[in-house]
Design an enzyme around this catalytic site. Structure first.
Site, PDB file in Angstrom:
ATOM      1  N   SER A 320      81.149  65.014  64.658  1.00 33.32           N
ATOM      2  CA  SER A 320      80.530  63.553  63.834  1.00 33.32           C
ATOM      3  C   SER A 320      79.655  64.396  62.925  1.00 33.32           C
ATOM      4  CB  SER A 320      79.745  62.575  64.621  1.00 33.32           C
ATOM      5  OG  SER A 320      78.675  63.527  65.294  1.00 33.32           O
ATOM      6  N   ASP A 321      78.983  63.862  61.909  1.00 33.11           N
ATOM      7  CA  ASP A 321      77.643  64.776  61.123  1.00 33.11           C
ATOM      8  C   ASP A 321      77.198  64.162  61.766  1.00 33.11           C
ATOM      9  OD1 ASP A 321      76.236  65.490  59.195  1.00 33.11           O
ATOM     10  OD2 ASP A 321      77.023  63.966  57.235  1.00 33.11           O
ATOM     11  N   CYS A 322      75.866  64.658  62.018  1.00 36.77           N
ATOM     12  CA  CYS A 322      74.505  65.126  62.976  1.00 36.77           C
ATOM     13  C   CYS A 322      73.645  63.442  62.932  1.00 36.77           C
ATOM     14  CB  CYS A 322      73.474  65.543  62.781  1.00 36.77           C
ATOM     15  SG  CYS A 322      74.552  67.709  62.508  1.00 36.77           S
ATOM     16  N   GLY A 324      75.489  61.087  63.653  1.00 37.23           N
ATOM     17  CA  GLY A 324      75.836  59.742  62.840  1.00 37.23           C
ATOM     18  C   GLY A 324      75.927  58.595  64.272  1.00 37.23           C
TER      19      GLY A 324
END
Length: 805
Positions: A320-322, A324
């Site tokens: 995941s994007d951080c 997210g």
């Protein structure tokens, strides 16, 4: 006494290590536990399955099958995961994995960045007195402007060498979440500088080459079992997908719902990711914050398991994007899910690793309450541990064990930073061939970026080896007078204009350095206009008006700026766009200005006029014109209005001519009864072929386009030329692109010489259109293959015919 002294040293070293581990989240492998005799543990172990390391931990390595090199990575990962309790598994599923001491598994920080050099963003990397910096290359948008695949791969190799060396010294991980391969739909996006521009083919080409440079271990690029292919470091292509808005007016990336057609999705937004996985064999993909048609990508099983994992056959993990998942629950309120529900859905969708803490907060409960099976967690952990085995975290890679301080900020790496910047610099104007300058002239260097340092390294940078500002570089060559004119890029007043004007009056040549910085375009900061910030335009006009000699304008920016006033001003003789040129930017700019290097860069984005931002909102996702709303198209593929400078534009100190030769002017395809002709919308005045198009999926697609281009340098200076190859679809097809890049090659040609370049391309990929439903079609009719644009071009017609048998 000696023992007491050793104990004191041990305690001091432990304090240092503990402080470092807390601040970075990254542990040297020995640092997970200090046991036994103190001094023995000062060794920095660089891989897990070291028998002496296990002995110091009081464990027998031979009792752990995951350290048995005779087994496959898949078998070893299965053994490791099977030994963990549920809670231990959960603690390994986030970017700050805690490790399992009883198994000899240390903690690991997954989050490191390497976009254009080793970055200090993310807890996996840190700099200190041992490693004070690493080579800071030009931002990606400028390196892309070089249009040189060999350069892009070389950049990746150098970055991974420095990353691996930092890992050996306990200052970095082995998993780097780079590159950013989002296509720039709208150049107001503050992260344009991180990308390869607006064309999906070029973005994909950069991705494949940079990822190969980062990951490939020499001699193992073409092994048959890609799940066991060793990697120098692990790379990650991000942010999947349709992400190119951060913070524009009242639109925020955390809540933005990208309403995207299947046509644009397939043709533009996911195309580079497919190439990154299939051709680059990237080992990780990161899903983005934004929703796509109402669904967060990190929760979408069709996009993750269905496309990345199953259709494209990813050999690696999805992250995941951080934070997210926090966004999904707290910002987007997706399906009104609780943490427990949300983490269950993302894990089921195929999200192997979370950058954040929601997995550790709630995944245990999700499993225990039956919302997701432990099998899904096991699957995810096996994916990440197979990857760590491939990158040498468990067994090491002997070829890289000797990398160390000598390989960070090495002389050839610093020279590469200079060369990459030189190759990317774009000459936009050169009236009366004022450039290159002859040394010895009295020069006035003015403007907010004339003494730029930190500005030059842009976004997602680390600490450089050494800045070389324009002022330093030019002062080493000639007689320079410096006057800032504006204190910084915001240029909020004209207080220092008079000093800049006085310097220009007494100089033989005036060079004005202007542009943006990270306060104007960056992550979290989108632009609202295409103008120079503050009073910079007025500074340029006033300085140019009083200068006693030629004026050269140098623009530092991550994207386009409307400088029509300077383009049309006869008192401004030359203009250079230099992007954010990295730590060696000053040297690179001076090399071009004084003719040590002949510029050959090309613009990777369209430079729109200022009123373009008034024609459509940044939040409109359509690439094609939206006629009912009066919105123009986006990018060179769909915008046919006037520009300041078009995509692909760039001049040289010499001139080139092209001639094109081909023996293949038609492609005849025999169809069987199972291959159906597809309808294509045409304009009313256009005759529709009997078989307008056929699905690519219904054809073998083994036909090629082949031709040769002869490039002659008709000037007096050696130089490099970018041969940009476009395909133009048959006339009359409604809603398709104006043209599209299908290939390019950078070629060096000595003055007076001719070089011949052969091109061979797959016809289906190069001539395809994507219809409104997202199907890829090969239309029949007369296609045009064109090499070059603007000042130089050569083209021919290529007929596609279908025949039924």
């Amino acid at each position: 006494m000696a023992t007491g002294f050793r104990f004191l040293l041990f305690c001091l070293s432990m304090l240092s290590v503990a402080s470092w581990a807390v601040s970075t989240g990254q542990s040297r492998l020995l640092m997970d536990d200090f046991v036994g005799e103190y001094g023995d543990l000062a060794k920095n172990y660089t891989y897990v399955c070291d028998e002496s390391r296990y002995a110091l931990l009081g464990l027998d390595m031979k009792s752990f099958a995951f350290c048995d090199k005779s087994l496959s990575y898949k078998e070893r990962a299965k053994d490791l995961v099977s030994r963990m309790t549920l809670q231990e598994k959960v603690m390994q599923s986030v970017h700050t994995a805690s490790g399992v001491r009883r198994l000899g598994l240390p903690e690991y920080s997954w989050w490191s960045e390497a976009l254009h050099g080793i970055s200090n963003l993310g807890p996996g990397v840190f700099f200190d007195e041992t490693i004070p910096g690493a080579t800071s290359l030009p931002t990606v948008i400028l390196s892309t402007a070089a249009f040189n695949q060999t350069l892009w791969k070389t950049l990746g190799r150098v970055v991974s060498t420095e990353g691996r060396a930092m890992y050996n010294l306990g200052h970095a991980g082995l998993t780097f979440w780079s590159p950013n391969i989002n296509v720039v739909r709208d150049t107001r996006w503050g992260r344009t500088q991180e990308t390869s521009g607006e064309d999906p083919f070029i973005v994909g080409e950069f991705a494949v080459n940079y990822v190969r440079g980062l990951q490939d271990v020499e001699g193992t690029e073409n092994v048959t079992d890609l799940n066991s292919r060793p990697l120098k470091v692990s790379s990650c292509c991000k942010h999947y997908a349709a992400y190119d808005i951060d913070s524009w007016l009242n639109v925020d990336r955390h809540t933005f719902d990208a309403r995207v057609s299947e046509q644009d999705m397939k043709e533009t937004f996911v195309s580079p990711f497919e190439r990154c996985v299939r051709e680059g064999d990237v080992s990780s993909v990161m899903c983005s914050f934004n929703k796509i048609n109402g669904i967060p990508p990190c929760s979408d099983p069709r996009l993750l398991k269905g496309v990345i994992r199953d259709e494209w056959d990813l050999h690696g993990y999805i992250v995941s994007d951080c934070y997210g998942l926090e966004v999904i629950v707290d910002n987007q309120n997706y399906l009104n899910d609780s943490k427990v529900d949300a983490v269950a859905k993302t894990l089921q969708a195929g999200l192997d690793l979370e950058c954040g803490h929601y997995y550790t907060d709630a995944l245990n409960e999700s499993v225990l309450t039956g919302k997701v099976s432990q099998y899904e967690l096991d699957r995810a952990l096996k994916n990440i541990y197979v990857l760590l085995m491939r990158v040498g975290y468990f067994d090491g890679i002997p070829a890289y064990e000797s990398l160390g301080l000598k390989d960070i900020c090495a002389a050839d790496h610093i020279e590469l930073a200079r060369e990459a910047a030189r190759q990317g610099i774009v000459l936009l104007k050169n009236d009366y061939e004022v450039l290159p300058l002859k040394p010895g002239k009295k020069i006035a260097l003015v403007g907010p970026h004339a003494n730029a340092t930190e500005v030059m390294i842009g976004n997602y940078a680390g600490l450089p080896c050494k800045y070389v500002s324009p002022l330093e570089a030019f002062s080493a060559i000639g007689n320079v007078t410096y006057a800032t004119g504006c204190l910084d890029a915001s240029c909020s007043n004209d207080t220092y204009f008079s000093e800049a004007k006085e310097a220009a009056k007494s100089a033989e040549v005036t060079i004005i350095f202007v542009g943006t910085d990270l306060s104007i375009e960056a992550e979290f900061v989108d632009r609202v206009d295409f103008l120079l910030p503050g009073n910079q335009t007025e500074l340029i006009k006033q300085v140019a008006e009083v200068s006693s000699g030629p004026v050269i304008l140098v623009v530092l920016s991550g994207s386009n700026i409307d400088i029509t006033f300077a383009k049309n001003n006869p008192r401004i003789s030359a203009i250079l766009w230099v992007g954010f040129p990295g730590e060696q930017g000053g040297h690179a700019i001076a090399d071009v200005v004084f003719g040590k290097y002949n510029p050959g860069g090309r613009l990777p984005v369209t430079w729109y006029e200022a009123d373009y931002v008034d024609m459509l909102p940044m939040s409109s996702m359509s690439l094609r014109p939206v006629d009912e709303l009066g919105y123009p198209g986006r990018t060179y593929k769909f915008f046919d209005g006037s520009t300041v400078y078009p995509f692909g534009y760039g001049m040289s100190y010499t001139k080139f001519s092209y001639s094109l030769a081909t023996s293949k002017i038609s492609i005849d395809i025999d169809l069987n009864k199972f291959q159906k002709c597809r309808t294509v919308a045409y304009t009313e005045d256009q005759k529709v072929p009997s078989c307008p198009a056929v699905l690519l999926d219904d054809m073998s697609c083994d036909d090629t386009i082949e031709f040769e281009v002869a490039v002659t340098n008709v000037g007096m200076v050696d130089g490099s030329e970018v041969l940009m190859v476009y395909s133009i679809p048959p006339s009359g097809i409604v809603g398709t692109h104006i043209k599209q890049v299908i290939g390019f090659q950078k070629v060096f040609v000595a003055a007076g010489d001719t070089e011949r370049v052969k091109f061979s391309m797959n016809a289906c990929k190069s001539l395809r259109i994507v219809d409104s439903t997202g199907y890829s079609l090969l239309p029949s009719g007369s296609h045009t293959i064109r090499v070059g644009d603007y000042s130089n071009s050569a083209s021919y017609s290529l007929q596609v015919n279908y025949h039924y048998h």
